[in-house]
Motif scaffolding. Structure first.
Motif, short mmCIF file in Angstrom:
data_model
loop_
_atom_site.label_atom_id
_atom_site.label_comp_id
_atom_site.label_asym_id
_atom_site.label_seq_id
_atom_site.Cartn_x
_atom_site.Cartn_y
_atom_site.Cartn_z
N ARG A 23 0.45 -1.29 0.05
CA ARG A 23 -0.04 -0.01 -0.36
C ARG A 23 0.42 1.18 0.47
O ARG A 23 0.63 2.90 -0.50
CB ARG A 23 -1.04 0.34 0.93
CG ARG A 23 -0.10 0.38 2.38
CD ARG A 23 -1.19 0.75 3.19
NE ARG A 23 -1.55 -1.67 4.38
CZ ARG A 23 -2.67 -1.36 5.15
NH1 ARG A 23 -3.44 -0.93 5.45
NH2 ARG A 23 -2.27 -2.92 5.14
N GLU A 55 -1.20 -11.99 -0.23
CA GLU A 55 -1.81 -13.47 0.72
C GLU A 55 -0.57 -14.35 1.30
O GLU A 55 -0.70 -14.26 2.44
CB GLU A 55 -3.17 -14.40 0.36
CG GLU A 55 -3.61 -13.68 -1.18
CD GLU A 55 -3.75 -13.57 -2.43
OE1 GLU A 55 -3.05 -13.41 -2.50
OE2 GLU A 55 -4.53 -12.98 -2.56
N GLU A 58 2.29 -10.24 2.66
CA GLU A 58 2.21 -9.87 3.50
C GLU A 58 0.92 -9.72 4.51
O GLU A 58 0.15 -8.84 4.99
CB GLU A 58 2.14 -8.22 3.11
CG GLU A 58 1.86 -7.68 1.95
CD GLU A 58 1.60 -6.58 1.37
OE1 GLU A 58 2.71 -5.44 1.88
OE2 GLU A 58 1.31 -6.15 0.41
N HIS A 59 0.35 -11.02 3.60
CA HIS A 59 -1.18 -12.06 4.43
C HIS A 59 -1.73 -11.00 4.34
O HIS A 59 -3.36 -9.82 5.37
CB HIS A 59 -1.17 -12.09 6.35
CG HIS A 59 -2.32 -12.92 6.91
ND1 HIS A 59 -2.54 -12.35 7.70
CD2 HIS A 59 -2.08 -13.83 7.19
CE1 HIS A 59 -3.71 -12.66 8.33
NE2 HIS A 59 -2.81 -14.09 7.95
N GLN A 60 -2.23 -10.38 2.59
CA GLN A 60 -3.34 -9.77 2.63
C GLN A 60 -4.16 -9.43 1.76
O GLN A 60 -3.19 -9.78 0.18
CB GLN A 60 -2.53 -8.18 2.69
CG GLN A 60 -3.76 -7.34 3.09
CD GLN A 60 -4.31 -6.63 3.38
OE1 GLN A 60 -3.97 -6.10 4.41
NE2 GLN A 60 -5.72 -7.16 3.41
N GLY A 61 -5.38 -9.96 1.48
CA GLY A 61 -6.25 -10.04 -0.09
C GLY A 61 -6.80 -8.59 0.09
O GLY A 61 -6.36 -8.00 0.68
N HIS A 62 -7.96 -9.14 -1.03
CA HIS A 62 -9.05 -8.14 -0.96
C HIS A 62 -7.90 -6.39 -1.12
O HIS A 62 -8.50 -6.01 -0.69
CB HIS A 62 -9.57 -7.92 0.39
CG HIS A 62 -11.30 -7.41 0.47
ND1 HIS A 62 -11.67 -7.26 1.71
CD2 HIS A 62 -11.78 -6.89 -0.43
CE1 HIS A 62 -12.85 -6.07 0.74
NE2 HIS A 62 -13.01 -5.79 -0.60
N LEU A 66 -7.64 -1.37 -0.45
CA LEU A 66 -6.74 -0.46 -0.19
C LEU A 66 -6.23 0.27 -0.98
O LEU A 66 -5.82 1.11 -0.19
CB LEU A 66 -5.73 -2.24 0.91
CG LEU A 66 -5.49 -2.06 1.73
CD1 LEU A 66 -6.07 -1.77 3.20
CD2 LEU A 66 -4.58 -3.40 2.33
N ILE B 128 -7.88 -12.38 6.01
CA ILE B 128 -6.70 -11.70 4.81
C ILE B 128 -7.71 -10.23 4.37
O ILE B 128 -7.48 -9.52 3.23
CB ILE B 128 -6.19 -12.42 3.50
CG1 ILE B 128 -6.84 -13.50 2.82
CG2 ILE B 128 -5.24 -13.26 5.26
CD1 ILE B 128 -6.36 -14.10 1.99
N ALA B 129 -8.99 -10.54 3.87
CA ALA B 129 -10.09 -9.62 4.15
C ALA B 129 -10.64 -8.29 5.01
O ALA B 129 -10.85 -7.34 3.78
CB ALA B 129 -11.29 -10.47 3.90
N ALA B 130 -9.94 -8.56 5.33
CA ALA B 130 -9.83 -7.27 6.54
C ALA B 130 -8.24 -6.76 6.20
O ALA B 130 -8.08 -7.49 5.65
CB ALA B 130 -10.12 -7.50 7.79
N ASP B 131 -8.10 -5.51 6.48
CA ASP B 131 -7.38 -4.75 6.84
C ASP B 131 -6.06 -5.14 7.94
O ASP B 131 -6.18 -5.06 9.43
CB ASP B 131 -7.40 -3.14 6.93
CG ASP B 131 -5.64 -2.42 7.10
OD1 ASP B 131 -4.89 -2.93 7.55
OD2 ASP B 131 -6.16 -0.96 6.74
N ASP B 132 -4.37 -6.00 7.16
CA ASP B 132 -4.40 -7.03 8.43
C ASP B 132 -3.63 -6.55 8.90
O ASP B 132 -3.20 -6.59 9.82
CB ASP B 132 -3.18 -7.51 7.49
CG ASP B 132 -2.24 -8.22 7.94
OD1 ASP B 132 -2.76 -9.25 8.52
OD2 ASP B 132 -1.09 -8.25 8.46
N GLY B 374 -15.17 -8.25 2.11
CA GLY B 374 -14.81 -8.21 3.70
C GLY B 374 -16.47 -7.71 4.58
O GLY B 374 -17.68 -7.83 4.46
#
Lengths: 388, 388
Positions: A23, A55, A58-62, A66, B128-132, B374
């Protein structure tokens, strides 16, 4: 049908910044793109964003919403994932949406955070772009898969590692003046041949690096650019997308890329041009052999002849059709999700005489960008032209 | 602008089949969709596929080409990821591409393999659909986030857990005859109130299950359907996509879903209708409170009144505007990447009098499907109408 203008482009430096999130990187790239474009963020109709391994890294989908947020944009956002062609497909969809007439301004791009995984971790994460059941579990990694393609090429058409080495040398040369490139350092053929072997015949210098980085493009309709007096002399005039079987063993040829051919033919036809009109190109050289397969699939070289193109100077900066003037994935770097959009950014800057290497192609009016996913199970090609 | 017809739909049963891969599931759904449609696989121009957690649940990215292969289709394929709205955004893009005139036939859908991760593993993957950085690391899970939204709703507009319980009861009732539903079992309000608490006020029966499954749609242009004599009486006449800040704490309201409102307004306007024209709807009820927020955002209920809609019978099968006649995510199941496309499949079958619950809406001509990602940072809404 509305013409699609590249109003502004932004790139972070590509390289090794494991502490930065995607981000953060995409926010930076988007600031540059908006600043250059003169387009208001409030005019953006949508965000199309490519990312491959968020994923895992950084353990971040969606990441769509963002990234809209990181770019300061309030608009619906979609994340595209097509392995290393993730932002290439985002660009392809953006072109269709603007032509459709529903959208006037789109923020398109991609980012990838990779180096925090380390080389082994990133290599393992990259493997999910191959078929997990039939390739990955059998031990296939991407260097291994491309090594198989190189061996098949040598066997079918001839060539040797030294031919491939010229591609790495050329792309490092091209990156010397590109301040966004991961490696601004010249190498020699001997360096490539003497580098540690990764997977025979490919060595360390045949392989693109693991990179962090982001790319952003502000694309607008022709009418929007005119109404808002946006300086956008470069247009995306052709788009194409191709697909192939996922696993190498399901293909008819190891040493050809039909998905790139399909995408190229569609993009040429869409732009109303053919390969002879291409003044220069950015192609997906994740490994040196990949550049060979790409320029053959795109009809820039005939089948079996691409292997000598760099060695014989046809694709060097002073050659007939310079390939990867940015430095390519090899020297500029390959933050996976950013690569497709970054190629569009480089081509746009080169065509607009705003690139350190624009002098190599002073009269260029037409160029292309080729982005590939996996062992080219996915490919996109975009033709860009100077229209003003 | 070409009208977009739903020529065929296919759904696997949703449920607990941890041994099956998503390619296996999507292959099955696509066979049903092609068989029903009468469309030749060779006519498909592209595959648009939604998947959320394949990287984590089966170590598989780049699922686009894999799914084209599983469906027996040779066409460029793209994977869309927008958390639980992944195949909703795939449908939205497909509608734009067919209207554009470039594509006549698209295979659209999604799949998710989840139960192999176990409940705890799937809950962690869903996060991971939320803000990590700002939500997940602080301990937020989706049941927790929706519980906050429910508490905020009760505080602002009133209502209690028993009101939410009626939504779960209704959706279980609706699933009784749906042979694809994960739970074909009636429950009572007491069951919901006495179920183990997950995150106050939400209990086990306020939450959708972890599910495996796939959905496939064959979408065509109006002209293709006519030329090929395809029986496709239902069209997607409106599409909308909305976005919001990713993290709950960055929103203006906890108990509203502006992204769903944005998507709904766009879809209504696109179809030239308003909420009063909607005969029934499938909405994204990942938790009971989510159904309340959805029907309010879509103007099916006024703000603050959706909480009583199920309890007072306005949204039951015999009510004014039946909601989730399929059983919804609550009882039909929620294989994340498949959900958006499965909602379109259910609405199409209901409108075409081909659904076990079509009798509940015998004169229905207009309905919608609402898919959310999310805590509704992403949303899509599609209006479907009987056009023949």
């Amino acid at each position: 049908m509305s013409e699609v203008r590249v109003a502004g482009v932004g790139l972070t430096p590509f390289g090794n910044v494991p502490e930065r999130t995607s981000r953060d990187l995409f926010g930076q790239a988007s600031i540059e793109a908006f600043d250059k474009s003169g387009v208001a963020r409030s005019d953006v109709d949508g965000v199309l964003y490519g990312n491959f391994m968020g994923e895992l890294s950084e353990h971040q989908g969606h990441q769509g919403p963002l990234m809209a947020e990181a770019a300061g944009v309030q608009a619906p956002a979609t994340r595209y994932e097509s392995a290393c062609a993730s932002s290439g497909v985002a660009v392809a969809d953006a072109v269709k949406r603007i032509r459709n007439g529903e959208d006037d301004v789109l923020l398109v791009g991609g980012a990838e955070r990779m180096t925090n995984l380390g080389t082994a971790g990133a290599t393992e994460a990259l493997a999910i772009a191959a078929d997990d059941l039939w390739e990955v579990r059998a031990g296939t990694t991407f260097p291994g898969a491309y090594a198989l393609m190189a061996q098949a090429y040598f066997e079918t058409y001839g060539g040797e590692h030294a031919d491939l080495a010229h591609i790495a040398v050329k792309n490092h040369d091209n990156a010397l003046e590109n301040e966004k490139a991961q490696y601004q350092r010249a190498i020699e053929v001997e360096d490539v041949l003497e580098a540690p072997q990764v997977s025979s015949p490919l060595g360390l210098y045949d392989s693109c690096p693991i990179s962090d980085g982001a790319a952003a493009l502000v694309l607008t309709s022709e009418s929007y650019a005119e109404e808002h007096d946006i300086d956008a002399p470069v247009a995306i005039t052709g788009t194409g997308q191709g697909g192939d079987r996922m696993a190498l063993h399901d293909r008819d040829y190891l040493a050809r890329s039909p998905a790139a051919r399909e995408a190229g033919e569609e993009a040429y036809s869409d732009a109303g041009i053919d390969a002879n009109d291409i003044d220069f190109a950015e192609v997906h050289d994740c490994f040196t052999i990949a550049e060979v397969l790409a320029i053959e699939a795109l009809d820039i070289e005939s089948i079996g002849e691409g292997i000598t193109a760099a060695r014989d100077g046809r694709t060097t900066a002073d050659g007939e059709t310079p390939i990867n003037l940015s430095g390519g994935l090899k020297a500029k770097g390959h933050p996976v999700g950013a690569t497709g959009a970054s190629q569009i950014a480089e081509v746009t800057s080169l065509l607009a005489d705003e690139h350190a290497n624009s002098d190599a192609v002073p009269d260029a009016t037409t160029a292309l960008a080729h982005n590939a996913g996996g062992t080219v199970a996915s490919a996109t090609v975009h033709v860009l032209e100077v229209v003003e």
